[in-house]
Write a protein that holds these residues in place. Sequence first.
Motif, short mmCIF file in Angstrom:
data_model
loop_
_atom_site.label_atom_id
_atom_site.label_comp_id
_atom_site.label_asym_id
_atom_site.label_seq_id
_atom_site.Cartn_x
_atom_site.Cartn_y
_atom_site.Cartn_z
N MET A 127 0.84 -1.20 0.00
CA MET A 127 0.00 0.00 0.00
C MET A 127 0.87 1.25 0.00
SD MET A 127 -3.23 -0.93 2.47
CE MET A 127 -4.30 0.25 1.65
N LYS A 128 0.29 2.31 -0.56
CA LYS A 128 0.96 3.61 -0.58
C LYS A 128 0.05 4.63 0.11
CE LYS A 128 3.43 4.76 -4.12
NZ LYS A 128 4.38 4.75 -5.25
N PRO A 129 0.63 5.63 0.78
CA PRO A 129 -0.20 6.65 1.42
C PRO A 129 -0.75 7.64 0.40
CG PRO A 129 2.10 7.21 1.69
CD PRO A 129 2.07 5.87 1.01
N SER A 130 -1.84 8.29 0.76
CA SER A 130 -2.43 9.27 -0.14
C SER A 130 -1.49 10.44 -0.40
CB SER A 130 -3.75 9.80 0.44
OG SER A 130 -3.54 10.39 1.71
N PHE A 168 11.71 -2.38 3.89
CA PHE A 168 11.60 -0.95 3.63
C PHE A 168 10.77 -0.66 2.38
CE2 PHE A 168 15.99 0.02 5.73
CZ PHE A 168 15.46 -0.33 6.96
N LEU A 169 10.04 -1.64 1.86
CA LEU A 169 9.27 -1.43 0.63
C LEU A 169 8.30 -0.26 0.76
CD1 LEU A 169 8.35 -2.22 -2.21
CD2 LEU A 169 6.76 -3.84 -1.18
N THR A 170 7.58 -0.21 1.86
CA THR A 170 6.61 0.88 2.03
C THR A 170 7.30 2.23 1.98
OG1 THR A 170 5.10 -0.50 3.33
CG2 THR A 170 4.88 1.89 3.56
N ARG A 171 8.42 2.39 2.68
CA ARG A 171 9.13 3.65 2.66
C ARG A 171 9.68 3.96 1.27
NH1 ARG A 171 14.48 5.21 4.57
NH2 ARG A 171 14.79 3.18 5.53
N ASP A 182 6.72 11.63 -1.20
CA ASP A 182 5.77 12.53 -1.87
C ASP A 182 6.00 12.52 -3.37
OD1 ASP A 182 4.91 13.17 0.66
OD2 ASP A 182 5.75 15.20 0.69
N THR A 183 4.92 12.56 -4.13
CA THR A 183 4.88 12.59 -5.61
C THR A 183 5.28 11.27 -6.23
OG1 THR A 183 7.15 13.36 -6.14
CG2 THR A 183 5.54 15.05 -5.52
N PHE A 184 5.31 10.18 -5.47
CA PHE A 184 5.72 8.88 -6.02
C PHE A 184 4.58 8.10 -6.65
CE2 PHE A 184 10.11 7.29 -4.46
CZ PHE A 184 10.70 8.47 -4.87
N LEU A 185 3.45 8.76 -6.93
CA LEU A 185 2.38 8.13 -7.70
C LEU A 185 1.68 9.22 -8.51
CD1 LEU A 185 0.95 5.44 -8.30
CD2 LEU A 185 -0.73 6.04 -6.54
N VAL A 186 1.78 9.11 -9.83
CA VAL A 186 1.21 10.11 -10.74
C VAL A 186 0.06 9.46 -11.51
CG1 VAL A 186 1.68 11.78 -12.57
CG2 VAL A 186 3.53 11.09 -11.02
#
Length: 273
Positions: A99-102, A170-173, A178-182
Amino acid sequence: MKYLARTATGNPLLGDETGYVPLGAVEPDLETVRDALPRAAAGTLGSVASATADPVPAADLSFGAPLASFGKLWGIGLNYAEHAGDLDEERPTEPASFMKPSSALTGPDGPIRLPPRSQSERVTAEAELAVVMGRTCRGVDEGEVSDVIAGFLPVIDMTAEDVLQQNPRFLTRAKSYDTFLVPGAAIAVLEGPLDLDGLSVRTEVNGEVRAENEIRNMLFPPAEIVSFHADAMTLEPGDLFSTGTPGAAPIAPGDEVRAVVESIGSVTAPVTR
């Protein structure tokens, strides 16, 4: 194909190949794109041809993200056998999800901002097909997934690979700067059968194709990914699944990254630090 989108100022739009109209000009009782997702999944969303406004060409509009806020952001790793081999990883026996944060989301034009070099010196970009959920569901069979999906869009996903290499935990980190999903600017809503298997996903950097593969070569196709996760949790409108990349490419400030999903759309973002 229909498209759900928003202007840069947040006004909801419905589009097709002729252009875009205000969503309210087709569905007067809907106030937001999120409100339209259940109808997109059910196949009952109206058409631009029936709008009370004339369509405006996409080139004359400035777009924001298609949703003011997405729900759960899921990513799938190692979903193409060739990419797993490139990383010297074993082929997974079930979807390797994270999962990735918003806060990782940025607008459809980016920019992608790299972390300080003191934190990461190797970031890669990955083109992916994303699935957007349209209806609340739990325990969905693969054959019924099309009834709960609102549509699809291209995304660019990023990974701080040197952070990940320090420790797989450390996959989640590594995925969450920030900006790592466009996300792409428009959710493509299918109006009929589309052979997703025959479509290609392509990662480009500065106009050069760095990786490409067909969706048919996914280890776990989109329907299986959605069904697998719906067995574990309730899925809701606006939840997003990035279904994996055919390959990653290192990026640096000044680069331009483009994700292309054939017949679905593309998204481009510049890279800065």
